[in-house]
Design a protein around this motif. Structure first.
Motif, PDB file in Angstrom:
ATOM      1  N   ASP A 211       0.800  -1.221   0.000  1.00 23.78           N
ATOM      2  CA  ASP A 211       0.000   0.000   0.000  1.00 23.78           C
ATOM      3  C   ASP A 211       0.831   1.269   0.000  1.00 23.78           C
ATOM      4  OD1 ASP A 211      -2.684  -0.747  -0.406  1.00 23.78           O
ATOM      5  OD2 ASP A 211      -2.722  -1.649   1.588  1.00 23.78           O
ATOM      6  N   GLY A 212       2.152   1.127  -0.009  1.00 29.85           N
ATOM      7  CA  GLY A 212       2.991   2.262  -0.363  1.00 29.85           C
ATOM      8  C   GLY A 212       2.690   2.707  -1.787  1.00 29.85           C
ATOM      9  N   TYR A 213       2.491   1.742  -2.690  1.00 30.41           N
ATOM     10  CA  TYR A 213       2.103   2.088  -4.059  1.00 30.41           C
ATOM     11  C   TYR A 213       0.790   2.866  -4.067  1.00 30.41           C
ATOM     12  CZ  TYR A 213       5.513  -1.476  -5.591  1.00 30.41           C
ATOM     13  OH  TYR A 213       6.643  -2.208  -5.803  1.00 30.41           O
ATOM     14  N   THR A 214      -0.184   2.377  -3.292  1.00 27.75           N
ATOM     15  CA  THR A 214      -1.494   3.021  -3.261  1.00 27.75           C
ATOM     16  C   THR A 214      -1.383   4.467  -2.805  1.00 27.75           C
ATOM     17  OG1 THR A 214      -2.279   0.845  -2.522  1.00 27.75           O
ATOM     18  CG2 THR A 214      -3.876   2.646  -2.538  1.00 27.75           C
ATOM     19  N   SER A 215      -0.644   4.681  -1.716  1.00 25.38           N
ATOM     20  CA  SER A 215      -0.500   6.039  -1.179  1.00 25.38           C
ATOM     21  C   SER A 215       0.219   6.950  -2.156  1.00 25.38           C
ATOM     22  CB  SER A 215       0.256   5.996   0.155  1.00 25.38           C
ATOM     23  OG  SER A 215      -0.481   5.287   1.128  1.00 25.38           O
ATOM     24  N   GLY A 216       1.309   6.465  -2.735  1.00 22.67           N
ATOM     25  CA  GLY A 216       2.071   7.296  -3.660  1.00 22.67           C
ATOM     26  C   GLY A 216       1.239   7.734  -4.848  1.00 22.67           C
ATOM     27  N   TRP A 217       0.418   6.827  -5.345  1.00 23.29           N
ATOM     28  CA  TRP A 217      -0.450   7.142  -6.490  1.00 23.29           C
ATOM     29  C   TRP A 217      -1.489   8.192  -6.089  1.00 23.29           C
ATOM     30  CZ3 TRP A 217       0.118   4.954 -11.396  1.00 23.29           C
ATOM     31  CH2 TRP A 217      -0.913   5.172 -12.311  1.00 23.29           C
ATOM     32  N   VAL A 218      -2.162   7.959  -4.956  1.00 20.60           N
ATOM     33  CA  VAL A 218      -3.203   8.888  -4.495  1.00 20.60           C
ATOM     34  C   VAL A 218      -2.640  10.285  -4.293  1.00 20.60           C
ATOM     35  CG1 VAL A 218      -4.704   9.449  -2.543  1.00 20.60           C
ATOM     36  CG2 VAL A 218      -4.677   7.135  -3.446  1.00 20.60           C
ATOM     37  N   TRP A 219      -1.470  10.383  -3.652  1.00 16.13           N
ATOM     38  CA  TRP A 219      -0.896  11.684  -3.313  1.00 16.13           C
ATOM     39  C   TRP A 219      -0.576  12.539  -4.544  1.00 16.13           C
ATOM     40  CZ3 TRP A 219       2.469   8.715   0.633  1.00 16.13           C
ATOM     41  CH2 TRP A 219       1.889   8.808   1.914  1.00 16.13           C
ATOM     42  N   SER A 220      -0.541  11.934  -5.727  1.00 18.21           N
ATOM     43  CA  SER A 220      -0.134  12.667  -6.928  1.00 18.21           C
ATOM     44  C   SER A 220      -1.275  13.423  -7.600  1.00 18.21           C
ATOM     45  CB  SER A 220       0.497  11.685  -7.930  1.00 18.21           C
ATOM     46  OG  SER A 220       1.594  10.993  -7.351  1.00 18.21           O
ATOM     47  N   TYR A 221      -2.519  13.043  -7.318  1.00 16.32           N
ATOM     48  CA  TYR A 221      -3.653  13.656  -8.017  1.00 16.32           C
ATOM     49  C   TYR A 221      -3.787  15.171  -7.801  1.00 16.32           C
ATOM     50  CZ  TYR A 221      -5.615   9.109  -9.436  1.00 16.32           C
ATOM     51  OH  TYR A 221      -5.832   7.873 -10.025  1.00 16.32           O
ATOM     52  N   PRO A 222      -3.678  15.691  -6.574  1.00 19.97           N
ATOM     53  CA  PRO A 222      -3.851  17.143  -6.419  1.00 19.97           C
ATOM     54  C   PRO A 222      -2.783  17.954  -7.143  1.00 19.97           C
ATOM     55  CG  PRO A 222      -4.067  16.043  -4.301  1.00 19.97           C
ATOM     56  CD  PRO A 222      -3.535  15.027  -5.257  1.00 19.97           C
ATOM     57  N   LEU A 223      -1.556  17.447  -7.163  1.00 19.05           N
ATOM     58  CA  LEU A 223      -0.493  18.168  -7.859  1.00 19.05           C
ATOM     59  C   LEU A 223      -0.761  18.185  -9.357  1.00 19.05           C
ATOM     60  CD1 LEU A 223       1.998  19.735  -7.188  1.00 19.05           C
ATOM     61  CD2 LEU A 223       3.323  17.604  -7.220  1.00 19.05           C
ATOM     62  N   LYS A 224      -1.254  17.082  -9.891  1.00 24.16           N
ATOM     63  CA  LYS A 224      -1.628  17.042 -11.311  1.00 24.16           C
ATOM     64  C   LYS A 224      -2.725  18.075 -11.597  1.00 24.16           C
ATOM     65  CE  LYS A 224      -3.809  13.934 -14.716  1.00 24.16           C
ATOM     66  NZ  LYS A 224      -5.212  14.404 -14.698  1.00 24.16           N
ATOM     67  N   ALA A 225      -3.748  18.123 -10.747  1.00 25.83           N
ATOM     68  CA  ALA A 225      -4.844  19.071 -10.944  1.00 25.83           C
ATOM     69  C   ALA A 225      -4.350  20.511 -10.893  1.00 25.83           C
ATOM     70  CB  ALA A 225      -5.926  18.846  -9.889  1.00 25.83           C
ATOM     71  N   ALA A 226      -3.441  20.789  -9.948  1.00 20.42           N
ATOM     72  CA  ALA A 226      -2.915  22.153  -9.810  1.00 20.42           C
ATOM     73  C   ALA A 226      -2.022  22.522 -10.995  1.00 20.42           C
ATOM     74  CB  ALA A 226      -2.143  22.278  -8.500  1.00 20.42           C
ATOM     75  N   LEU A 227      -1.209  21.590 -11.469  1.00 19.33           N
ATOM     76  CA  LEU A 227      -0.358  21.865 -12.634  1.00 19.33           C
ATOM     77  C   LEU A 227      -1.211  22.165 -13.865  1.00 19.33           C
ATOM     78  CD1 LEU A 227       2.410  19.124 -12.215  1.00 19.33           C
ATOM     79  CD2 LEU A 227       2.743  21.601 -12.018  1.00 19.33           C
ATOM     80  N   GLU A 228      -2.298  21.422 -14.034  1.00 18.18           N
ATOM     81  CA  GLU A 228      -3.173  21.676 -15.178  1.00 18.18           C
ATOM     82  C   GLU A 228      -3.786  23.070 -15.106  1.00 18.18           C
ATOM     83  OE1 GLU A 228      -5.719  18.300 -14.709  1.00 18.18           O
ATOM     84  OE2 GLU A 228      -4.566  17.048 -16.113  1.00 18.18           O
ATOM     85  N   LYS A 229      -4.223  23.474 -13.912  1.00 17.84           N
ATOM     86  CA  LYS A 229      -4.789  24.817 -13.758  1.00 17.84           C
ATOM     87  C   LYS A 229      -3.719  25.883 -13.968  1.00 17.84           C
ATOM     88  CE  LYS A 229      -9.095  24.597 -11.349  1.00 17.84           C
ATOM     89  NZ  LYS A 229      -9.987  25.439 -10.531  1.00 17.84           N
ATOM     90  N   MET A 230      -2.511  25.631 -13.504  1.00 16.34           N
ATOM     91  CA  MET A 230      -1.421  26.590 -13.678  1.00 16.34           C
ATOM     92  C   MET A 230      -1.140  26.815 -15.163  1.00 16.34           C
ATOM     93  SD  MET A 230       2.640  26.147 -12.765  1.00 16.34           S
ATOM     94  CE  MET A 230       2.834  25.029 -14.177  1.00 16.34           C
ATOM     95  N   VAL A 231      -1.006  25.740 -15.911  1.00 17.04           N
ATOM     96  CA  VAL A 231      -0.707  25.868 -17.340  1.00 17.04           C
ATOM     97  C   VAL A 231      -1.862  26.558 -18.063  1.00 17.04           C
ATOM     98  CG1 VAL A 231      -0.325  24.576 -19.481  1.00 17.04           C
ATOM     99  CG2 VAL A 231       0.917  23.950 -17.398  1.00 17.04           C
ATOM    100  N   ALA A 232      -3.084  26.224 -17.695  1.00 15.83           N
ATOM    101  CA  ALA A 232      -4.244  26.864 -18.325  1.00 15.83           C
ATOM    102  C   ALA A 232      -4.286  28.362 -18.045  1.00 15.83           C
ATOM    103  CB  ALA A 232      -5.532  26.203 -17.835  1.00 15.83           C
ATOM    104  N   SER A 233      -3.782  28.769 -16.884  1.00 18.95           N
ATOM    105  CA  SER A 233      -3.794  30.192 -16.519  1.00 18.95           C
ATOM    106  C   SER A 233      -2.741  31.000 -17.260  1.00 18.95           C
ATOM    107  CB  SER A 233      -3.552  30.343 -15.011  1.00 18.95           C
ATOM    108  OG  SER A 233      -2.167  30.173 -14.692  1.00 18.95           O
ATOM    109  N   GLY A 234      -1.707  30.319 -17.767  1.00 20.17           N
ATOM    110  CA  GLY A 234      -0.616  31.015 -18.441  1.00 20.17           C
ATOM    111  C   GLY A 234       0.479  31.489 -17.508  1.00 20.17           C
ATOM    112  N   ASP A 235       0.273  31.374 -16.209  1.00 20.59           N
ATOM    113  CA  ASP A 235       1.289  31.801 -15.233  1.00 20.59           C
ATOM    114  C   ASP A 235       2.112  30.586 -14.830  1.00 20.59           C
ATOM    115  OD1 ASP A 235       2.829  32.839 -13.241  1.00 20.59           O
ATOM    116  OD2 ASP A 235       1.185  33.646 -12.043  1.00 20.59           O
ATOM    117  N   ILE A 236       3.119  30.289 -15.649  1.00 22.67           N
ATOM    118  CA  ILE A 236       3.959  29.114 -15.406  1.00 22.67           C
ATOM    119  C   ILE A 236       5.065  29.514 -14.429  1.00 22.67           C
ATOM    120  CG2 ILE A 236       5.258  27.237 -16.471  1.00 22.67           C
ATOM    121  CD1 ILE A 236       2.390  27.559 -17.544  1.00 22.67           C
ATOM    122  N   SER A 237       4.808  29.337 -13.171  1.00 23.55           N
ATOM    123  CA  SER A 237       5.752  29.750 -12.134  1.00 23.55           C
ATOM    124  C   SER A 237       5.335  29.123 -10.813  1.00 23.55           C
ATOM    125  CB  SER A 237       5.750  31.279 -11.984  1.00 23.55           C
ATOM    126  OG  SER A 237       4.497  31.728 -11.471  1.00 23.55           O
TER     127      SER A 237
END
Length: 428
Positions: A325-351
Motif C-alpha cells: 500500500d505504499g504504491y497506493t499512497s504514492g499514487w493517491v498523493w499525486s492527483y492534487p499536484l496534477k490538478a494544480a499543474l493543469e490549472k497553472m498551465v491553463a492560466s498562463g502563469d507558469i511559475s
C-alpha cells in the motif's frame, strides 16, 4: 484560502525581470521558462515537442524506518507521472519529470533539509516530501519560496499550510475515528496512545485523547523511540496498565515488537495502528499470530486491491510488483499536484507563484474513485476543508497487502464535531 498557523507566511518572489520568465519570452539557459520548467523535453520524454516540468522527490529510500513503504511510494509516483505523460502531459504543452531529482532523507530532518537544498533551485515543486518531522524541517523555505509540495504523511499541520497538497484524513482525525469505531465494536473503558515523538505520533495521540475524553474514557499517552529493540518501556506500560485499547503510531517493525511481546506477556486488549504501522511482511514475522489476534489497521484510503478506476489504473501501471500500500499512497498523493499543474498551465502563469495560486482554487480533485472528490479541497478554511473520513482494516492473509476493509469510509462523532483550529499535536 487556508488560514496559516504559527509562523507568518513570508512571500519571497524572485525578481524575474521580464514577465518573459513567466510567459516564456526569455530563452535563458537550456530554454528555461521558470525555476524547474524548461522548453526542452524531459530526459525520458514521450513527446519531444513538449517542455518539461521538473518535480523533486525526497523520501526514505534506504535505512529509515519507513523505507519498505517509501520505495513503493516513489515507484508509484514515477508510474503515475509516466501515465500522465503518455496521455498527453499537462495542458498539451508539458510533460513531468520526477526522476531527475530524487533524494534519500534517511528519515532524518537534517538530511532532509540538506538534500532539499541540493535540488530546490532545479525543481518547480516537490512530487514527494516524506515524513512529518522531516518536512517540518523545510516548511519555512517551502512557504518563503512558494514551493508547492505533495507530502508523504498525514499530519494535521498540513491543513494550515497552503504550499502542502495533502490527500486523505490526517492522523489526528484517523485516531479519533479509531476510538469511535472501538467504542461501537469493543466498548473499551481505557485507551492508551503509544506513539513516536513529533507530529506523526503526537498528532495521532492527540486525536486519541480528544476522542477518549469525548467518550468518557480514561486516557494515557506513552511516547516511544523508533526501533524494534527500543520498545521495552512501551511494552511494560501496556502490560502493567492493561488498557482496553491501544492506538499505535509507530513504524511497522516497532508495531510488531509491541504487539508481539505484549501478547507474549499475556496482554489481551485491542490494538489499532495508524496506516504506516502496517507492512504485509509482518504476516511472515514472529509477531504474526499476535497481530492477527489483536491488531487492526486504520487507514486514510482503500487498500491496493480495491475496485475503483484509480486503483485499476495503478495496478495496470505497476504490473509485476509485489502488492504494497505504499504504491497506493504514492499514487493517491499525486492527483492534487496534477490538478494544480493543469490549472497553472491553463492560466498562463507558469511559475511557482502561479502553481500556488492554482492550488488555492481547488475545491475538489478527481481521485478516480480512490478518495471522494472533497478530499481535495484546498480553497476553504482548515476547519471546513479538513477531510475527516477514514477506514478500518483487518488482517487477511489472502489479501494482496494483508488487509481487507471491515469499515469503509466513515466519520465518527468525535471527528465530525471537532473544530480544526490548529495542529492537533500542539495540544497533546
Amino acid at each position: 484560502m487556508k488560514v496559516r498557523y504559527g509562523v507568518t507566511f513570508v512571500a519571497v518572489v524572485a525578481l524575474l525581470s521580464a514577465c518573459g520568465v513567466i510567459r516564456g519570452d526569455d530563452e535563458g539557459s537550456k530554454g528555461a521558462v521558470t525555476t524547474g520548467v524548461t522548453r526542452e523535453p524531459c530526459p525520458l520524454a514521450v513527446d519531444k515537442n513538449k517542455g518539461c516540468i521538473y518535480l523533486g522527490t525526497i523520501s526514505d529510500l534506504t535505512q529509515g524506518p519507513f523505507a519498505a513503504l517509501a520505495v513503493p511510494i516513489t515507484d508509484a509516483q514515477k508510474a503515475f507521472w509516466k501515465r500522465v505523460n503518455t496521455a498527453g502531459g499537462i495542458g498539451g504543452k508539458y510533460e513531468v519529470d520526477v526522476q531527475a531529482y530524487v533524494r534519500d532523507n534517511k528519515y532524518n530532518p537534517e538530511v532532509h533539509r540538506q538534500v532539499y537544498n541540493e535540488i530546490k533551485d532545479k525543481v518547480l515543486g516537490l512530487a514527494q516530501t516524506l515524513g512529518s518531522p522531516t518536512t517540518a524541517a523545510i516548511i519555512g523555505d517551502l512557504k518563503a519560496n512558494n514551493v508547492v509540495s505533495a507530502p508523504a504523511s498525514w499530519t494535521s499541520a498540513w491543513e494550515f499550510e497552503d504550499v502542502i497538497v495533502e490527500s486523505g484524513a490526517n492522523y489526528c482525525v484517523e485516531a479519533m475515528n479509531s476510538v469511535d469505531y472501538a467504542m461501537e465494536t469493543y466498548k473499551p473503558k481505557t485507551v492508551m496512545a503509544v506513539h513516536l515523538a513529533g507530529d506523526y505520533g503526537a498528532d495521532a495521540a492527540a486525536g486519541a485523547k480528544v476522542a477518549a475524553e469525548k467518550n468518557g474514557l480514561k486516557f494515557t499517552a506513552v511516547e516511544t523511540p523508533p526501533g524494534a529493540t527500543e520498545q521495552g518501556r512501551a511494552i511494560t506500560e501496556i502490560t502493567k496498565n492493561k488498557p482496553d485499547l491501544v492506538i499505535l503510531t509507530t513504524g511497522p517493525a516497532d508495531a510488531a515488537a509491541i504487539v508481539g511481546q505484549s501478547a507474549a506477556a499475556g496482554f489481551k486488549g485491542r490494538f489499532i495502528g495508524t496506516g504506516p504501522t502496517w507492512n504485509p511482511a509482518l504476516l511472515k514475522s514472529p509477531a504474526a499470530p499476535a497481530l492477527k489476534a489483536l491488531y487492526e489497521q486504520s487507514s486514510p484510503g482503500k487498500p491496493f486491491n480495491a475496485d475503483t478506476p484509480g486503483h485499476k489504473a495503478m495496478r495496470e501501471a505497476l504490473t509485476g510488483v509485489t502488492p504494497n500500500d505504499g504504491y497506493t499512497s504514492g499514487w493517491v498523493w499525486s492527483y492534487p499536484l496534477k490538478a494544480a499543474l493543469e490549472k497553472m498551465v491553463a492560466s498562463g502563469d507558469i511559475s511557482r507563484k502561479g502553481l500556488l495560486a492554482a492550488v488555492k482554487t481547488l475545491a475538489t480533485v478527481d481521485y478516480e474513485g480512490m478518495l471522494p472528490p472533497e478530499a481535495g479541497n484546498f480553497s476553504g478554511d482548515p476547519n471546513t476543508a479538513t477531510f475527516r473520513q477514514t477506514l478500518v482494516n483487518k488482517l487477511d492473509e489472502t489479501a494482496p497487502t494483508g488487509v481487507t476493509t471491515v469499515k469503509d469510509f466513515f466519520i465518527g462523532p468525535t471527528a465530525q464535531a471537532h473544530a480544526m483550529d490548529g495542529p492537533c499535536y500542539a495540544k497533546l
